[in-house]
Motif scaffolding. Structure first.
Motif, PDB file in Angstrom:
ATOM      1  N   LEU A   1       0.818  -1.206   0.000  1.00 53.11           N
ATOM      2  CA  LEU A   1       0.000   0.000   0.000  1.00 53.11           C
ATOM      3  C   LEU A   1       0.859   1.266   0.000  1.00 53.11           C
ATOM      4  N   LEU A   2       1.934   1.262   0.778  1.00 52.94           N
ATOM      5  CA  LEU A   2       2.820   2.432   0.810  1.00 52.94           C
ATOM      6  C   LEU A   2       3.495   2.654  -0.535  1.00 52.94           C
ATOM      7  N   SER A   3       3.903   1.546  -1.197  1.00 55.75           N
ATOM      8  CA  SER A   3       4.526   1.658  -2.523  1.00 55.75           C
ATOM      9  C   SER A   3       3.539   2.222  -3.541  1.00 55.75           C
ATOM     10  N   ALA A   4       2.282   1.714  -3.482  1.00 55.51           N
ATOM     11  CA  ALA A   4       1.240   2.200  -4.401  1.00 55.51           C
ATOM     12  C   ALA A   4       0.953   3.672  -4.141  1.00 55.51           C
ATOM     13  N   ALA A   5       0.902   4.083  -2.863  1.00 57.48           N
ATOM     14  CA  ALA A   5       0.669   5.487  -2.527  1.00 57.48           C
ATOM     15  C   ALA A   5       1.820   6.356  -3.018  1.00 57.48           C
ATOM     16  N   ASP A   6       3.038   5.846  -2.882  1.00 56.74           N
ATOM     17  CA  ASP A   6       4.222   6.578  -3.336  1.00 56.74           C
ATOM     18  C   ASP A   6       4.184   6.787  -4.851  1.00 56.74           C
ATOM     19  N   GLU A   7       3.769   5.743  -5.598  1.00 60.11           N
ATOM     20  CA  GLU A   7       3.654   5.849  -7.048  1.00 60.11           C
ATOM     21  C   GLU A   7       2.613   6.897  -7.439  1.00 60.11           C
ATOM     22  N   LYS A   8       1.495   6.902  -6.718  1.00 60.62           N
ATOM     23  CA  LYS A   8       0.442   7.884  -6.984  1.00 60.62           C
ATOM     24  C   LYS A   8       0.959   9.309  -6.750  1.00 60.62           C
ATOM     25  N   MET A   9       1.702   9.493  -5.655  1.00 65.75           N
ATOM     26  CA  MET A   9       2.216  10.821  -5.342  1.00 65.75           C
ATOM     27  C   MET A   9       3.242  11.267  -6.389  1.00 65.75           C
TER      28      MET A   9
ATOM     29  N   LYS B   1      -5.426  16.276  -8.679  1.00 64.78           N
ATOM     30  CA  LYS B   1      -6.097  16.147  -7.380  1.00 64.78           C
ATOM     31  C   LYS B   1      -6.671  14.754  -7.181  1.00 64.78           C
ATOM     32  N   SER B   2      -7.157  14.168  -8.284  1.00 64.28           N
ATOM     33  CA  SER B   2      -7.705  12.815  -8.212  1.00 64.28           C
ATOM     34  C   SER B   2      -6.633  11.804  -7.811  1.00 64.28           C
ATOM     35  N   VAL B   3      -5.439  11.955  -8.398  1.00 66.29           N
ATOM     36  CA  VAL B   3      -4.326  11.047  -8.075  1.00 66.29           C
ATOM     37  C   VAL B   3      -3.889  11.249  -6.624  1.00 66.29           C
TER      38      VAL B   3
ATOM     39  N   ALA C   1      -3.847   8.559  -3.533  1.00 65.45           N
ATOM     40  CA  ALA C   1      -2.662   8.289  -2.696  1.00 65.45           C
ATOM     41  C   ALA C   1      -3.015   8.396  -1.218  1.00 65.45           C
ATOM     42  N   LYS C   2      -3.790   9.441  -0.876  1.00 65.65           N
ATOM     43  CA  LYS C   2      -4.180   9.621   0.527  1.00 65.65           C
ATOM     44  C   LYS C   2      -5.101   8.495   1.002  1.00 65.65           C
ATOM     45  N   ALA C   3      -5.937   8.019   0.088  1.00 64.59           N
ATOM     46  CA  ALA C   3      -6.819   6.895   0.435  1.00 64.59           C
ATOM     47  C   ALA C   3      -6.000   5.654   0.751  1.00 64.59           C
ATOM     48  N   LEU C   4      -4.921   5.439  -0.020  1.00 64.16           N
ATOM     49  CA  LEU C   4      -4.038   4.288   0.240  1.00 64.16           C
ATOM     50  C   LEU C   4      -3.327   4.445   1.582  1.00 64.16           C
ATOM     51  N   GLU C   5      -2.881   5.680   1.869  1.00 61.90           N
ATOM     52  CA  GLU C   5      -2.225   5.927   3.158  1.00 61.90           C
ATOM     53  C   GLU C   5      -3.193   5.706   4.313  1.00 61.90           C
ATOM     54  N   LYS C   6      -4.469   6.077   4.104  1.00 61.56           N
ATOM     55  CA  LYS C   6      -5.501   5.862   5.112  1.00 61.56           C
ATOM     56  C   LYS C   6      -5.685   4.368   5.380  1.00 61.56           C
TER      57      LYS C   6
END
Length: 487
Positions: free
Chosen positions: A209-217, A253-255, A259-264
């Motif tokens: 999840l952190l890797s996916a959030a990082d990619e989104k950011m 903003k969507s991306v 990312a924030k949803a993944l961090e949540k």
């Protein structure tokens, strides 16, 4: 179906601000055979007092439907009629209890307990000071006992022989396991394996999840950079280009929201802690302490008398270097006398000239000086502080325990500290006389680990069969005033 003989419901036992026991619902049936285990101070004896109604809970109710006999660990025998046959079987001497040894008092208390039939028995640490014959008698009596049995014990052999359920007292709560002690250990090991698997799964999912959030950011950052670049190049952008820029802003903003949803989701994951693995602690000896004699302790036709009693008659032996040697035998056979004779280099004993003894004798755990546990260990060891702390931790001295005053330690704590001091002291040979008395199973296992990783020679006396089996390289038994090697 077996009838209910005892029930505890919504129980809370507290002392000052500390909750000692919390029991939601616990039942004992007519022929239950229950072993109670847990660390020293976890509340095992408190539980028996509660069951016997010597102690009233702060909350809840104990519903006791039968009469229970009670064997208290620390109570001296009182005057009470006993079956003469049992007294003979247990070899209880005909004298006042105050003149008896610890083992003799234990045997007297057992004779008193079994002289009257009770529908239930509460027994707290009955094997302390008992020799192998005494333990065998206890096992035989309880094997054929007709009633409910609740037994607190650190003797794993005894628990394996007698119980079909284990109550583990841990952090004020009681967890029930089916089977004897060995079954319980297998279940605990399975729990550890499953927890480790859940921990690894948790770590893997968290990382994903952190890797996916990082990619989104990173993607959102690229969109932002692209928008900024476009804004610089086209200050007078036509309307359709402005629409495209707004689209990119919305996309960015969507991306970021994704990312924030993944961090949540990472925050919402239920953390599963890793299993604590004990590091192997080795006790390397300085070269000055190393012995080179193949047999640092020898005896040739050793004869020892105590008053008018002949304990050893022309006994001979050779104890090998770097091994753990266990000496067994019945109460009164001369085990402790032999250890003292060796310590004082008595007649008939040949010691290596470089032997430096570290000694633990029965009840040898009084500390008079006002020092903290950690200060005491630093003064009595040449090892670095990290190793001292590791050994203390293995013997269950953690956190504020290290700041405790040595003169205020309980008996069990003082024994554990004395054993730590021996293993970290400047000795090349340890003499241990009944070191497992009053130790819980957790501390006993730590002692076993210490012995298996100790480079010096160890001479020990113990009646605990499981302990001897696990640590001894050689076992000698005192028989008919001689010392016979068993293996």
């Amino acid at each position: 179906m077996q009838k209910l003989v005892l029930e505890l419901k919504d129980i809370e036992v507290s002392f000052l601000d500390r909750t000692i026991l919390t029991i939601h619902n616990l039942k004992v049936h007519q022929f239950d055979r229950i072993g109670v285990v847990g660390k020293n101070g976890s509340g095992k004896s408190t539980l028996l007092q509660l069951l016997h109604q010597d102690l009233q809970p702060n909350k809840g109710h104990v519903n006791r439907l039968i009469d229970f006999g009670y064997f208290k660990q620390t109570e001296s025998p009182t005057y009470q009629a006993s079956d003469f046959k049992l007294l003979r079987q247990l070899n209880v001497p005909d004298r006042h209890a105050t003149q008896m040894s610890g083992g003799e008092q234990t045997r007297l208390k057992l004779a008193q307990l079994f002289s009257t039939y009770h529908e239930g028995l509460l027994i707290d640490e009955p094997t302390t000071h008992l020799d192998t014959k005494g333990v065998d008698f206890l096992i035989e009596e309880l094997m054929y006992y007709y009633g409910a049995l609740i037994l607190v014990s650190h003797d794993r052999f005894l628990l394996d022989q007698l119980v079909t359920k284990i109550w583990e007292v841990n952090e004020g709560e009681i967890i029930e396991y089916t089977g004897n002690y060995s079954d319980y250990e297998r279940q605990k090991e399975l729990e550890r394996i499953q927890q480790q698997e859940r921990h690894e799964k948790f770590v893997k999912e968290k990382q994903r999840l952190l890797s996916a959030a990082d990619e989104k950011m990173k993607k959102a950052k690229k969109i932002t950079q692209a928008n900024q670049s476009m804004s610089k190049k086209e200050a007078n952008t036509p309307a359709n280009r402005m629409f495209m820029t707004k689209q990119k802003d919305t996309s960015q903003k969507s991306v970021q929201r994704a990312a924030k949803a993944l961090e949540k989701r990472v925050e919402q994951l239920e953390e599963v802690k890793a299993i604590e693995t004990e590091k192997t602690i080795r006790f390397h000896q300085p070269k000055l302490l190393q012995l080179h004699n193949k047999f640092p302790i020898m005896a040739d036709r050793l004869t020892i008398k105590m008053k008018d009693t002949l304990l050893f008659d022309h006994a001979s032996f050779q104890f090998p270097l770097g091994k753990t040697i266990a000496i067994t035998g019945s109460n009164g056979s001369g085990k402790s006398t032999l250890l003292n004779h060796i310590l004082h280099d008595g007649e008939g004993i040949t010691l290596s000239p470089k032997v430096v003894f570290g000694v633990y004798q029965q009840l040898d755990y009084q500390f008079s000086k006002d020092k903290t546990v950690l200060e005491f260990m630093k003064e009595n060891s040449h090892y670095e502080q990290s190793k001292i702390r590791a050994v203390l931790h293995a013997m269950n001295f953690t956190g504020n325990d290290l700041k405790k005053d040595t003169s205020q330690l309980s008996g069990g704590e003082a024994i554990r500290l004395k054993l730590c001091q021996l293993f970290l002291g400047s000795y090349n040979m340890l003499i241990l006389d009944e070191p497992t008395n009053f130790l819980d199973i957790h501390s006993m296992k730590a002692l076993e680990t210490f012995l298996l990783n100790y480079e010096g020679t160890v001479l020990l006396v113990s009646h605990d069969r499981e302990f001897v089996k696990r640590v001894a390289d050689h076992r000698y038994e005192i028989q008919e005033k001689r010392i016979k090697q068993i293996y």
